[in-house]
Scaffold this motif. Structure first.
Motif, PDB file in Angstrom:
ATOM      1  N   SER A 123      42.432  45.946  42.080  1.00  0.00           N
ATOM      2  CA  SER A 123      41.744  44.885  41.337  1.00  0.00           C
ATOM      3  C   SER A 123      40.752  45.475  40.338  1.00  0.00           C
ATOM      4  CB  SER A 123      41.040  43.935  42.306  1.00  0.00           C
ATOM      5  OG  SER A 123      40.510  42.827  41.613  1.00  0.00           O
ATOM      6  N   ILE A 124      40.003  46.472  40.764  1.00  0.00           N
ATOM      7  CA  ILE A 124      39.011  47.066  39.863  1.00  0.00           C
ATOM      8  C   ILE A 124      39.705  47.860  38.755  1.00  0.00           C
ATOM      9  CG2 ILE A 124      38.507  49.277  41.024  1.00  0.00           C
ATOM     10  CD1 ILE A 124      35.906  46.840  39.601  1.00  0.00           C
ATOM     11  N   THR A 125      40.860  48.446  39.055  1.00  0.00           N
ATOM     12  CA  THR A 125      41.618  49.181  38.045  1.00  0.00           C
ATOM     13  C   THR A 125      42.076  48.242  36.939  1.00  0.00           C
ATOM     14  OG1 THR A 125      42.352  50.862  39.614  1.00  0.00           O
ATOM     15  CG2 THR A 125      43.682  50.603  37.641  1.00  0.00           C
ATOM     16  N   THR A 126      42.525  47.042  37.321  1.00  0.00           N
ATOM     17  CA  THR A 126      42.941  46.045  36.335  1.00  0.00           C
ATOM     18  C   THR A 126      41.799  45.747  35.366  1.00  0.00           C
ATOM     19  OG1 THR A 126      44.422  45.029  37.956  1.00  0.00           O
ATOM     20  CG2 THR A 126      43.875  43.710  36.036  1.00  0.00           C
ATOM     21  N   VAL A 127      40.607  45.568  35.915  1.00  0.00           N
ATOM     22  CA  VAL A 127      39.430  45.265  35.090  1.00  0.00           C
ATOM     23  C   VAL A 127      39.086  46.461  34.196  1.00  0.00           C
ATOM     24  CG1 VAL A 127      36.962  44.683  35.136  1.00  0.00           C
ATOM     25  CG2 VAL A 127      38.526  43.637  36.797  1.00  0.00           C
ATOM     26  N   ALA A 128      39.061  47.659  34.790  1.00  0.00           N
ATOM     27  CA  ALA A 128      38.690  48.863  34.041  1.00  0.00           C
ATOM     28  C   ALA A 128      39.680  49.147  32.912  1.00  0.00           C
ATOM     29  CB  ALA A 128      38.596  50.062  34.984  1.00  0.00           C
ATOM     30  N   MET A 129      40.968  48.963  33.185  1.00  0.00           N
ATOM     31  CA  MET A 129      41.982  49.233  32.159  1.00  0.00           C
ATOM     32  C   MET A 129      41.842  48.267  30.975  1.00  0.00           C
ATOM     33  SD  MET A 129      43.449  51.921  33.069  1.00  0.00           S
ATOM     34  CE  MET A 129      44.689  51.980  31.792  1.00  0.00           C
ATOM     35  N   LEU A 130      41.538  47.007  31.270  1.00  0.00           N
ATOM     36  CA  LEU A 130      41.338  46.050  30.174  1.00  0.00           C
ATOM     37  C   LEU A 130      40.128  46.448  29.333  1.00  0.00           C
ATOM     38  CD1 LEU A 130      42.148  43.452  28.699  1.00  0.00           C
ATOM     39  CD2 LEU A 130      40.611  42.226  30.244  1.00  0.00           C
ATOM     40  N   ASN A 147      29.595  48.938  33.065  1.00  0.00           N
ATOM     41  CA  ASN A 147      30.270  47.907  32.279  1.00  0.00           C
ATOM     42  C   ASN A 147      30.104  46.547  32.962  1.00  0.00           C
ATOM     43  OD1 ASN A 147      32.838  46.192  31.879  1.00  0.00           O
ATOM     44  ND2 ASN A 147      32.885  47.614  30.157  1.00  0.00           N
ATOM     45  N   PRO A 148      29.672  45.516  32.217  1.00  0.00           N
ATOM     46  CA  PRO A 148      29.420  44.196  32.829  1.00  0.00           C
ATOM     47  C   PRO A 148      30.632  43.615  33.574  1.00  0.00           C
ATOM     48  CG  PRO A 148      28.514  44.261  30.616  1.00  0.00           C
ATOM     49  CD  PRO A 148      29.286  45.532  30.794  1.00  0.00           C
ATOM     50  N   ALA A 149      31.850  43.770  33.030  1.00  0.00           N
ATOM     51  CA  ALA A 149      33.037  43.213  33.693  1.00  0.00           C
ATOM     52  C   ALA A 149      33.312  43.925  35.012  1.00  0.00           C
ATOM     53  CB  ALA A 149      34.253  43.308  32.766  1.00  0.00           C
ATOM     54  N   ILE A 151      31.005  45.516  36.807  1.00  0.00           N
ATOM     55  CA  ILE A 151      29.905  45.117  37.706  1.00  0.00           C
ATOM     56  C   ILE A 151      30.203  43.746  38.316  1.00  0.00           C
ATOM     57  CG2 ILE A 151      27.470  44.396  37.759  1.00  0.00           C
ATOM     58  CD1 ILE A 151      26.993  46.642  35.615  1.00  0.00           C
ATOM     59  N   ASP A 152      30.693  42.806  37.496  1.00  0.00           N
ATOM     60  CA  ASP A 152      31.027  41.471  38.004  1.00  0.00           C
ATOM     61  C   ASP A 152      32.106  41.539  39.082  1.00  0.00           C
ATOM     62  OD1 ASP A 152      29.184  40.313  36.327  1.00  0.00           O
ATOM     63  OD2 ASP A 152      30.664  39.572  34.877  1.00  0.00           O
ATOM     64  N   GLU A 153      33.111  42.381  38.866  1.00  0.00           N
ATOM     65  CA  GLU A 153      34.187  42.509  39.855  1.00  0.00           C
ATOM     66  C   GLU A 153      33.651  43.083  41.167  1.00  0.00           C
ATOM     67  OE1 GLU A 153      37.855  42.576  41.864  1.00  0.00           O
ATOM     68  OE2 GLU A 153      37.105  41.369  40.200  1.00  0.00           O
ATOM     69  N   TRP A 154      32.838  44.137  41.066  1.00  0.00           N
ATOM     70  CA  TRP A 154      32.257  44.699  42.290  1.00  0.00           C
ATOM     71  C   TRP A 154      31.383  43.669  42.991  1.00  0.00           C
ATOM     72  CZ3 TRP A 154      34.983  48.095  44.195  1.00  0.00           C
ATOM     73  CH2 TRP A 154      35.377  49.268  43.557  1.00  0.00           C
ATOM     74  N   ASP A 155      30.591  42.911  42.219  1.00  0.00           N
ATOM     75  CA  ASP A 155      29.714  41.895  42.821  1.00  0.00           C
ATOM     76  C   ASP A 155      30.532  40.867  43.597  1.00  0.00           C
ATOM     77  OD1 ASP A 155      27.472  43.123  41.800  1.00  0.00           O
ATOM     78  OD2 ASP A 155      27.128  41.662  40.195  1.00  0.00           O
ATOM     79  N   LEU A 156      31.650  40.445  43.012  1.00  0.00           N
ATOM     80  CA  LEU A 156      32.477  39.455  43.691  1.00  0.00           C
ATOM     81  C   LEU A 156      33.092  40.037  44.975  1.00  0.00           C
ATOM     82  CD1 LEU A 156      33.983  36.465  42.593  1.00  0.00           C
ATOM     83  CD2 LEU A 156      35.622  37.909  43.765  1.00  0.00           C
ATOM     84  N   GLN A 157      33.560  41.285  44.894  1.00  0.00           N
ATOM     85  CA  GLN A 157      34.119  41.916  46.097  1.00  0.00           C
ATOM     86  C   GLN A 157      33.053  42.045  47.186  1.00  0.00           C
ATOM     87  OE1 GLN A 157      36.632  45.353  45.759  1.00  0.00           O
ATOM     88  NE2 GLN A 157      37.574  44.639  43.861  1.00  0.00           N
ATOM     89  N   TRP A 158      31.824  42.400  46.799  1.00  0.00           N
ATOM     90  CA  TRP A 158      30.737  42.491  47.773  1.00  0.00           C
ATOM     91  C   TRP A 158      30.417  41.122  48.371  1.00  0.00           C
ATOM     92  CZ3 TRP A 158      28.701  46.214  50.495  1.00  0.00           C
ATOM     93  CH2 TRP A 158      28.814  47.530  50.052  1.00  0.00           C
ATOM     94  N   GLU A 159      30.458  40.097  47.532  1.00  0.00           N
ATOM     95  CA  GLU A 159      30.170  38.744  48.033  1.00  0.00           C
ATOM     96  C   GLU A 159      31.195  38.338  49.096  1.00  0.00           C
ATOM     97  OE1 GLU A 159      30.012  34.188  46.345  1.00  0.00           O
ATOM     98  OE2 GLU A 159      29.740  35.828  44.921  1.00  0.00           O
ATOM     99  N   ILE A 160      32.468  38.585  48.817  1.00  0.00           N
ATOM    100  CA  ILE A 160      33.519  38.266  49.795  1.00  0.00           C
ATOM    101  C   ILE A 160      33.321  39.101  51.060  1.00  0.00           C
ATOM    102  CG2 ILE A 160      36.011  38.397  50.262  1.00  0.00           C
ATOM    103  CD1 ILE A 160      36.392  37.886  47.183  1.00  0.00           C
ATOM    104  N   ASN A 189      40.625  38.091  37.847  1.00  0.00           N
ATOM    105  CA  ASN A 189      39.606  39.134  37.774  1.00  0.00           C
ATOM    106  C   ASN A 189      39.360  39.617  36.347  1.00  0.00           C
ATOM    107  OD1 ASN A 189      42.172  40.292  37.688  1.00  0.00           O
ATOM    108  ND2 ASN A 189      41.615  42.047  38.937  1.00  0.00           N
ATOM    109  N   ILE A 190      40.279  39.301  35.415  1.00  0.00           N
ATOM    110  CA  ILE A 190      40.058  39.671  34.006  1.00  0.00           C
ATOM    111  C   ILE A 190      39.905  38.425  33.116  1.00  0.00           C
ATOM    112  CG2 ILE A 190      41.063  41.979  34.142  1.00  0.00           C
ATOM    113  CD1 ILE A 190      43.673  40.789  32.947  1.00  0.00           C
ATOM    114  N   GLY A 191      39.610  37.296  33.749  1.00  0.00           N
ATOM    115  CA  GLY A 191      39.274  36.091  32.986  1.00  0.00           C
ATOM    116  C   GLY A 191      40.454  35.263  32.517  1.00  0.00           C
TER     117      GLY A 191
END
Length: 196
Positions: A123-130, A147-149, A151-160, A189-191
């Protein structure tokens, strides 16, 4: 690729929590596959949806009988070939399929921790590649970490993770609530927005 302390913390969770964590991330990646299928007429995104729904069912229905071998075969036939399409959406679609196959492999093997870490990384790779594609250059891991995107992905994974870690035992209402919230949002995860 990007490592995160959530990967170490996942070791503290039980199998049902790993499976729920993976299902949540796949739910967030589904719109990437759905939108790709809609754009290219490659396959019916309902197949991915049905397999993911079976995984959720297995988490919430006692003694659910699901042939995960059969589901894995169906999924493998619906993974797009990266060389066959000229659109960027092929890559997030493949990542979504890889993540879902990790969940199926976890169901088949009973070994869930390594697969949960792999789904998180996918999931984070998808975000990073974009992010790399949009900037038109390679970005260092340090740049990606800021990178804000990402950071947002990590935040969501931490929340879950935190919601699951707070459970002493399998919480069906939490599982159903996570599924409903993520599915209703319909944003990847990439909007990418895709509802089915």
């Amino acid at each position: 690729m990007l490592q995160n302390p959530v990967h170490l913390r996942l070791a503290k969770l039980e199998s049902w929590q790993h499976l729920t964590f993976m299902a949540c991330l796949c739910e967030r990646m589904f719109p990437n596959y759905g939108a790709f299928c809609a754009q290219t007429q490659f396959a019916d995104p309902a197949l991915y949806r049905r397999i993911l729904d079976l995984i959720w069912e297995n988490l919430t229905v006692k003694d659910a009988k699901i042939n995960f071998d059969s589901q894995l075969e169906k999924l493998e036939a619906a993974i797009p070939d990266g060389d066959a399409f000229e659109v960027y959406g092929i890559y997030p679609a493949i990542d979504a399929c890889v993540a879902l196959s990790e969940v199926l492999h976890a169901q088949l093997s009973g070994e869930t921790l390594e697969h949960a870490i792999n789904v998180s990384k996918s999931s984070i790779t998808t975000v990073a590649m974009l992010e790399r594609t949009q900037t038109g250059r390679e970005m260092t891991d340090e740049e990606l970490r800021e990178n804000p995107a990402v950071i947002d992905e990590w935040d969501l994974q931490w929340e879950i993770f935190r919601l699951l870690a707070d459970c002493e035992e399998r919480d069906l209402e939490l599982i159903k609530g996570l599924r409903a919230d993520l599915r209703e949002a319909g944003i990847s995860n990439i909007g990418i927005k895709f509802q089915q």
